[in-house]
Design an enzyme around this catalytic site. Structure first.
Site, mmCIF file in Angstrom:
data_model
loop_
_atom_site.group_PDB
_atom_site.id
_atom_site.type_symbol
_atom_site.label_atom_id
_atom_site.label_comp_id
_atom_site.label_asym_id
_atom_site.label_seq_id
_atom_site.Cartn_x
_atom_site.Cartn_y
_atom_site.Cartn_z
ATOM 1 C CB CYS A 54 5.481 15.085 48.516
ATOM 2 S SG CYS A 54 3.793 15.374 48.033
ATOM 3 C CG ASN A 55 1.683 11.768 49.339
ATOM 4 O OD1 ASN A 55 2.184 11.966 50.434
ATOM 5 N ND2 ASN A 55 0.594 12.366 48.927
ATOM 6 C CG HIS A 102 0.707 -0.021 41.681
ATOM 7 N ND1 HIS A 102 0.021 0.286 42.838
ATOM 8 C CD2 HIS A 102 1.840 0.715 41.696
ATOM 9 C CE1 HIS A 102 0.727 1.169 43.528
ATOM 10 N NE2 HIS A 102 1.832 1.448 42.852
ATOM 11 C CB SER A 112 -4.013 10.134 45.468
ATOM 12 O OG SER A 112 -3.501 10.098 44.172
#
Lengths: 424, 269
Positions: A54-55, A102, A112
């Protein structure tokens, strides 16, 4: 660069793209295979993994060096009906060691929204699994993904990045644990239907609370809420009786006065023989009188207390994140170097193969002499030639790996050519 | 020799207790293992000192004040190892090891041998049972004391809402349970020790006509802890009350038995 290819990470996340763009690009788990095949079919990637949460939506891939990952952006834009230049505004692109770094940061939960949250590692594992099942991993991405999981695990075990509470819900759980230790076999009461109360109740249930009872001024609402949690509903006139039985009470009502006063709680606590009662008052204005906290065995915490714990937890995670960043940086450099050395694999295979052919040819030439030896002696000679060959090639193969790691493709090519068979 | 070994043990204990209680902000990964190793070394050195005393005087070092305190200290140290698994970051171990260090330090200041020969009446089977049970009892109460101190500290922090950093301390419930276990074990051992002491007195050729100070102090301690067990197990009272019982009981025992040991230069004069 690794040979004529490059490792890239192309994507967007909660910092670079609004939810409207992220939801357009989101790829459900069942579609990952199709997209992985699509990326390869388009020539955008030779190996790839897609991480869609979702992010963030990110593609980690091995791409032709001259393309640098722009084929991935074109594919994503075309597949999701977004204009290419519009997508480019939100996209970030890392190449080489930065791409590896990354990926390690993402899997270690350093990138996050809530640093240290544990879900991301599971999501990376799922992405890895999907790519492996569809066969989109090769000699670079496969070891990279395995290394990613081990680095993320190392960060978790060597730092306290995921240990402190950073939300009101987990802060409530942590404080309850400070009183009771394990929450298993504990009983909780949820009084009221406030959102924060639900949040804490959900966290408590997730951490092993055995039974939850729900009380509300309107019994029908209590019944509805209890269904939501798989709990049981009780009438408000039974409240004191339940306060005498439960271990934890979460109060989150809209009442404008103290529902639980010292005068009301003192006899309840006496009847409990001062067995601890953990009271979380999440109502504003407060529903539990502050002096209830002074009664022996009663521990009352309000929303400010929980927020303070969450804030301190966040600060602690930030401190731990600096330690984690150092681990990730060091591992990323080491990993990219070892991946780079893998581009020497074809040259190494060729050199070894040619040397083996030469060794066998020499043995064949001495066949007559060999036949005069006993089988044991023949075995010794065989082993000796193999060992001589290995020793002779040792430095050459090391040089090949070092050339590959430093990206010296020309040097590597010349080294391979040195082992070309001579024209007869 | 024993003084040297005890000093080595004391150094290890002080290091462990100091580090556990101070709790460095960002401890290196090797620190917990190093502290466990230091505790192990301390206990070994401590045991070596007791063995050296025993060898030198050809009798168990329990008649002299210093020897008795050193033996009690090592029993507490061993007991602390049993508590350790429920102790998360080792704060409880810090308190217990500090207690062991204090007792061992006191033993170094007291005479560790007695000049006169042991009376023949001491050569009975009841004496080792009596002494060992009492030492286990006293050590269990010492562990309960340490647990209760930490309980009261955690409770105080919760009540005063000093919530940050609480996660390194054990939970109130686990401390309360540990306290109960230590008190029950101590009470059973003390009961056995008192009974064995009575039987030992009765088997003497000339039974004592009255009770000495050490016997009175032990019987008072027995009564106190009997009340503590009754209140906890039968009455169901727990938490702060049980912790206060343990703290006051051990402090009283320390003052009375310690005073008797120092004044009498031994347990029974």
């Amino acid at each position: 660069m690794i040979g004529d290819q490059e490792l890239v990470s192309v994507g967007l996340n909660h910092r670079t793209a609004p939810v409207a763009i992220r939801e357009l690009l989101a790829m459900p788990q069942q579609d990952l295979g199709r997209h992985l095949v699509g990326l390869r079919g388009d020539g955008a990637t030779t190996e790839s993994v897609i991480l869609s949460t979702c992010n963030r939506v990110e593609v980690y891939a091995v791409v032709p060096a001259e393309d640098g990952g722009s084929g991935i952006t074109r594919y994503l834009a075309a597949e999701h009906g977004i204009r290419h230049h519009e997508l480019e505004r939100h996209i970030y692109r890392y190449t080489g060691p930065e791409a590896v770094g990354h990926l390690f940061r993402v899997a270690s939960s350093l990138d996050s929204m809530v640093v240290g949250e544990p879900q991301i590692l599971g999501q990376v594992k799922e992405a890895f699994k999907a790519a492996r099942e569809i066969g989109s991993l090769g000699r670079l991405m496969h070891p990279l993904m395995r290394r990613t999981l081990s680095v993320a695990k190392r960060v978790r075990t060597h730092t306290d990045i995921g240990k402190s509470s950073v939300s009101v819900g987990t802060a409530g759980v942590d404080l309850a644990r400070q009183v009771f230790g394990s929450l298993e076999r504990r009983r909780a009461l949820l009084l009221g239907a406030g959102e924060m109360g639900r949040l804490v109740a959900r966290s408590l249930l997730a951490h092993g609370v055995e039974e939850l009872v729900v009380a509300n001024r309107t019994y029908a609402n209590a019944v509805e809420l209890s269904r939501h949690f798989g709990a049981s509903a009780v009438h408000m006139d039974q409240l004191d009786s339940y306060l005498g039985q439960v271990d934890i009470a979460i109060v989150s009502t809209g009442a404008q006065h103290h529902l639980l006063t010292r005068a009301r709680m003192a006899p309840i606590m006496r009847a409990r023989r001062y067995r601890p009662l953990f009271l979380v008052d999440l109502s504003v204005p407060r529903n539990v009188a502050p002096d209830v906290h002074e009664i022996e065995g009663a521990y009352v915490f309000n929303v400010d207390d929980l927020s303070a714990v969450a804030k301190a937890g966040l600060k602690k995670r930030e401190r731990e994140a600096t330690v984690a960043e150092a681990i990730v940086r060091q591992e990323a450099e080491r990993c990219y170097e070892s991946l780079g050395a893998r581009s020497a694999d074809p040259v190494i295979a060729t050199i070894t193969q040619r040397a083996e052919v030469a060794r066998l040819a020499e043995l064949e030439r001495s066949r007559k002499l060999m036949q005069q030896l006993s089988p044991e002696q023949q075995k010794v000679v065989e082993a000796m030639t193999r060992s001589m060959m290995k020793r002779a090639l040792h430095n050459v193969l090391r040089q090949a790996r070092s050339l590959a790691a430093s990206g010296d493709e020309e040097g590597l090519r010349q080294l391979g050519e040195a082992f070309e068979p001579e024209d007869e | 020799m024993d003084a040297l070994l005890f000093s080595g043990a004391l150094l290890c204990y002080l290091t462990v207790a100091g580090t556990r209680l101070v709790d460095p902000a960002e401890p290196p990964a090797w620190l917990p293992r190093a502290l466990d190793l230091a505790l192990g070394l301390g206990l070994l050195s401590h045991l070596g000192g007791i063995v050296a005393m025993w060898t030198a005087s050809s009798e168990p070092p329990i008649r002299a004040a210093g020897g008795s305190v050193a033996v009690i200290a090592i029993v507490i140290g061993v007991g602390a190892l049993f508590v350790r698994p429920r102790d998360g970051k080792g704060v409880l171990a810090g308190v217990h090891v500090a207690l062991v260090a204090v007792l061992l330090g006191i033993s170094l200041l007291l005479p560790r041998t007695v000049a006169h020969e042991a009376a023949p009446a001491l050569a009975t089977v009841w004496l080792p049972v009596h002494a060992f049970s009492l030492f286990v009892g006293i050590s269990s109460f010492a562990l309960a004391f340490g647990v209760s101190i930490v309980y009261l500290w955690v409770r105080r922090r919760l009540k005063s809402k000093q919530l940050v950093g609480l996660d390194r301390l054990p939970s109130l419930d686990s401390l309360d349970q540990l306290n109960t276990r230590c008190v029950v074990v101590g009470f059973l051992a003390l009961t056995l020790g008192v009974a064995a002491g009575g039987l030992w007195a009765l088997t003497k050729e000339t039974p004592p006509t009255g009770l000495g100070e050490a016997v009175w102090a032990t019987l008072i301690a027995w009564g106190w802890y009997a009340a503590a067990v009754l209140v906890r197990v039968v009455g169901g009272w727990r938490g702060r009350l049980a912790a206060h019982f343990s703290v006051m009981g051990f402090v009283g025992m320390l003052v009375s038995l310690g005073g008797i040991l120092i004044l009498n230069q031994g347990w029974h004069g």
